[in-house]
Design an enzyme around this catalytic site. Structure first.
Site, PDB file in Angstrom:
ATOM      1  CB  CYS A  92       3.339  19.094 -10.724  1.00  0.00           C
ATOM      2  SG  CYS A  92       2.149  17.744 -10.716  1.00  0.00           S
ATOM      3  CB  CYS A 151       2.076  17.420  -7.606  1.00  0.00           C
ATOM      4  SG  CYS A 151       2.551  16.525  -9.089  1.00  0.00           S
ATOM      5  CG  ASP A 152       3.016  20.610  -5.500  1.00  0.00           C
ATOM      6  OD1 ASP A 152       2.929  19.602  -4.787  1.00  0.00           O
ATOM      7  OD2 ASP A 152       4.047  20.903  -6.132  1.00  0.00           O
TER       8      ASP A 152
HETATM    9  C1  LIG Z   1       8.942  19.722  -8.000  1.00  0.00           C
HETATM   10  C2  LIG Z   1       8.146  18.485  -8.375  1.00  0.00           C
HETATM   11  C3  LIG Z   1       7.147  18.016  -7.545  1.00  0.00           C
HETATM   12  C4  LIG Z   1       6.435  16.876  -7.879  1.00  0.00           C
HETATM   13  N1  LIG Z   1       5.474  16.439  -7.024  1.00  0.00           N
HETATM   14  C5  LIG Z   1       4.815  15.298  -7.294  1.00  0.00           C
HETATM   15  C6  LIG Z   1       3.836  14.798  -6.395  1.00  0.00           C
HETATM   16  O1  LIG Z   1       3.541  15.392  -5.355  1.00  0.00           O
HETATM   17  N2  LIG Z   1       3.204  13.641  -6.737  1.00  0.00           N
HETATM   18  C7  LIG Z   1       3.476  12.958  -7.899  1.00  0.00           C
HETATM   19  O2  LIG Z   1       2.894  11.895  -8.139  1.00  0.00           O
HETATM   20  N3  LIG Z   1       4.390  13.419  -8.779  1.00  0.00           N
HETATM   21  C8  LIG Z   1       5.061  14.567  -8.507  1.00  0.00           C
HETATM   22  N4  LIG Z   1       5.973  15.060  -9.399  1.00  0.00           N
HETATM   23  C9  LIG Z   1       6.200  14.313 -10.655  1.00  0.00           C
HETATM   24  C10 LIG Z   1       7.083  13.079 -10.400  1.00  0.00           C
HETATM   25  O3  LIG Z   1       8.219  13.489  -9.682  1.00  0.00           O
HETATM   26  C11 LIG Z   1       7.476  12.406 -11.701  1.00  0.00           C
HETATM   27  O4  LIG Z   1       6.328  12.052 -12.426  1.00  0.00           O
HETATM   28  C12 LIG Z   1       8.298  11.140 -11.433  1.00  0.00           C
HETATM   29  O5  LIG Z   1       9.434  11.434 -10.642  1.00  0.00           O
HETATM   30  C13 LIG Z   1       8.762  10.490 -12.725  1.00  0.00           C
HETATM   31  O6  LIG Z   1       9.536   9.377 -12.391  1.00  0.00           O
HETATM   32  P1  LIG Z   1      10.591   8.719 -13.394  1.00  0.00           P
HETATM   33  O7  LIG Z   1      11.177   7.577 -12.647  1.00  0.00           O
HETATM   34  O8  LIG Z   1       9.976   8.457 -14.690  1.00  0.00           O
HETATM   35  O9  LIG Z   1      11.713   9.832 -13.665  1.00  0.00           O
HETATM   36  P2  LIG Z   1      12.516  10.866 -12.773  1.00  0.00           P
HETATM   37  O10 LIG Z   1      11.947  11.021 -11.423  1.00  0.00           O
HETATM   38  O11 LIG Z   1      12.655  12.053 -13.653  1.00  0.00           O
HETATM   39  O12 LIG Z   1      13.948  10.156 -12.611  1.00  0.00           O
HETATM   40  C14 LIG Z   1      14.837  10.043 -13.693  1.00  0.00           C
HETATM   41  C15 LIG Z   1      16.085   9.329 -13.239  1.00  0.00           C
HETATM   42  O13 LIG Z   1      16.939   9.128 -14.367  1.00  0.00           O
HETATM   43  C16 LIG Z   1      18.266   9.472 -14.031  1.00  0.00           C
HETATM   44  N5  LIG Z   1      19.001   9.778 -15.255  1.00  0.00           N
HETATM   45  C17 LIG Z   1      18.813  10.781 -16.156  1.00  0.00           C
HETATM   46  N6  LIG Z   1      19.737  10.702 -17.140  1.00  0.00           N
HETATM   47  C18 LIG Z   1      20.490   9.602 -16.868  1.00  0.00           C
HETATM   48  C19 LIG Z   1      21.607   8.989 -17.503  1.00  0.00           C
HETATM   49  N7  LIG Z   1      22.128   9.470 -18.636  1.00  0.00           N
HETATM   50  N8  LIG Z   1      22.147   7.884 -16.935  1.00  0.00           N
HETATM   51  C20 LIG Z   1      21.633   7.355 -15.792  1.00  0.00           C
HETATM   52  N9  LIG Z   1      20.589   7.915 -15.133  1.00  0.00           N
HETATM   53  C21 LIG Z   1      20.036   9.016 -15.676  1.00  0.00           C
HETATM   54  C22 LIG Z   1      18.112  10.625 -13.057  1.00  0.00           C
HETATM   55  O14 LIG Z   1      19.291  10.775 -12.293  1.00  0.00           O
HETATM   56  C23 LIG Z   1      16.942  10.094 -12.222  1.00  0.00           C
HETATM   57  O15 LIG Z   1      17.416   9.169 -11.283  1.00  0.00           O
HETATM   58  C24 LIG Z   1       6.713  16.189  -9.090  1.00  0.00           C
HETATM   59  C25 LIG Z   1       7.716  16.660  -9.939  1.00  0.00           C
HETATM   60  C26 LIG Z   1       8.432  17.789  -9.594  1.00  0.00           C
HETATM   61  C27 LIG Z   1       9.533  18.285 -10.511  1.00  0.00           C
END
Ligand SMILES: Cc1cc2nc3c(=O)[nH]c(=O)nc-3n(C[C@H](O)[C@H](O)[C@H](O)COP(=O)(O)OP(=O)(O)OC[C@H]3O[C@@H](n4cnc5c(N)ncnc54)[C@H](O)[C@@H]3O)c2cc1C
Length: 319
Positions: free
Chosen positions: A136, A139-140
């Site tokens: 990202c 982000c970084d």
């Molecule tokens: C390496 C990295 C660095 C990042 N750095 C930043 C940053 O600095 N700043 C920023 O704003 N964003 C950053 N991001 C992006 C950010 O992490 C995402 O936009 C954010 O986490 C999305 O949130 P979410 O809750 O939609 O999903 P996610 O964080 O993807 O969480 C999904 C959840 O669903 C659960 N899940 C999946 N399948 C199932 C199932 N079948 N049953 C039950 N649970 C399930 C998973 O276990 C998890 O808990 C980064 C991403 C990555 C990969």
């Protein structure tokens, strides 16, 4: 369903609205698909509002989790294995998907199962993720000021990341496994015109070098087989994202890339099922936008339940 920023924000709001939410939070794994979601894979998060000195990704998610728990959210550390949104209350299976009865029934479900970045699959990539390997640029990118950065990929997102990274890096090299890009003509033109961007064609990364921080990559030319190394400060993997939506195939409407489609806020194609975060957002993909849409889904679910209760009361009074 899901315990990233979207699911846990929805849990905070629904718990404070006395709806007694159960968070099916996912299972421990080494992937982004784990309790806490994608931020569990990263180190410093500097763009989440409220933390002027930044905060480590896992600590931020522990705080989200604790905050929802304080208001009574319950947690189940497991993955949903099947859902049935065709009958009410909705059915959710945990464990054996063939079990005749669902493990839980819910009047309303907020889907926040997130997305994952497609990765190269190298052991060195897993070791250095958050230590110079990123998925990202928004982000970084800021961490790599004045450095030589590389972006792996050849599509529109890779070009977007490369162009954005030229604001920080002294040079950005795009590493692509073919001789030509998959990106749209307009994105290609922008990248080709940018004097800070150069290209390594027909090349794949075979190893990411560095001990504790990225120092370079080893490349193989796919046509000649020649190996070379490239010194770098950071490597951005931009070969695509995939939403975690297999579970909902045939039950919720999705776009051509498998992201859940929402309308009127967080509503999905099934009344009473709401979607928030990266599972329905292929554009912004940020923790703060995921948290914001988790809040929207919680408010939408609360109002929908309220309206459903009211309608049921009126129907009872009339009969
Ligand atoms: C390496 C990295 C660095 C990042 N750095 C930043 C940053 O600095 N700043 C920023 O704003 N964003 C950053 N991001 C992006 C950010 O992490 C995402 O936009 C954010 O986490 C999305 O949130 P979410 O809750 O939609 O999903 P996610 O964080 O993807 O969480 C999904 C959840 O669903 C659960 N899940 C999946 N399948 C199932 C199932 N079948 N049953 C039950 N649970 C399930 C998973 O276990 C998890 O808990 C980064 C991403 C990555 C990969």
């Amino acid at each position: 369903m899901g315990s990233g920023p979207a699911g846990l924000t929805a849990a905070i709001y629904t718990a404070r609205a006395n709806l007694h939410p159960l968070v099916i939070e996912g299972e421990p794994s080494s992937d982004s698909d784990q309790p806490g979601g994608q931020l569990m894979l990263t180190t410093e998060v500097e763009n989440y509002p409220g933390f002027e000195d930044g905060i480590m990704g896992p600590e931020l998610m522990a705080r989200f989790r604790g905050q929802a728990a304080r208001f009574g959210a319950g947690y189940l550390t497991a993955k949903a294995s099947r859902v049935d949104f065709s009958a009410r209350p909705f059915g959710i299976w945990v464990g054996d998907p063939e079990a005749p009865e669902p493990t839980y029934r819910a009047r309303s479900v907020i889907v926040a199962t997130g997305a994952r970045s497609l990765m190269l699959g190298l052991p060195s990539e897993a070791r250095l993720l958050g230590h110079g390997v990123s998925t990202c640029a928004t982000c970084d990118g800021f961490f790599f000021r004045g450095q030589h950065i590389a972006v792996v990929g050849g599509g529109d997102s890779a070009m977007e990341e490369a162009i954005f990274l030229t604001k920080f890096g002294e040079r950005v090299t795009v590493i692509h496994r073919r001789k030509e890009l998959r990106a749209s003509k307009i994105m290609q033109d922008r990248a080709f015109r940018n004097p800070k961007i150069d290209f390594r064609w027909d090349s794949v990364v075979t190893e990411i070098l560095g001990d504790g921080a990225v120092s370079g990559v080893r490349l193989r030319d796919v046509s000649s087989g020649d190996e070379s190394t490239l010194d770098l400060g950071g490597l951005f993997v931009a070969i695509g994202h995939a939403p975690n939506t297999d579970l909902f195939a045939g039950q919720l409407d999705m776009d051509q890339n498998g992201y859940i489609t929402t309308h009127d806020g967080s509503r999905t194609s099934v009344e009473g099922v709401f979607a928030s975060g990266d599972v329905q957002d292929s554009v912004y993909r940020q923790a703060v936008t995921a948290a914001g849409s988790g809040c929207m889904a919680a408010i939408d679910a609360e109002r929908w339940l309220e309206a459903a209760d009211h309608a049921a009361e009126q129907a009872r009074a009339q009969s």
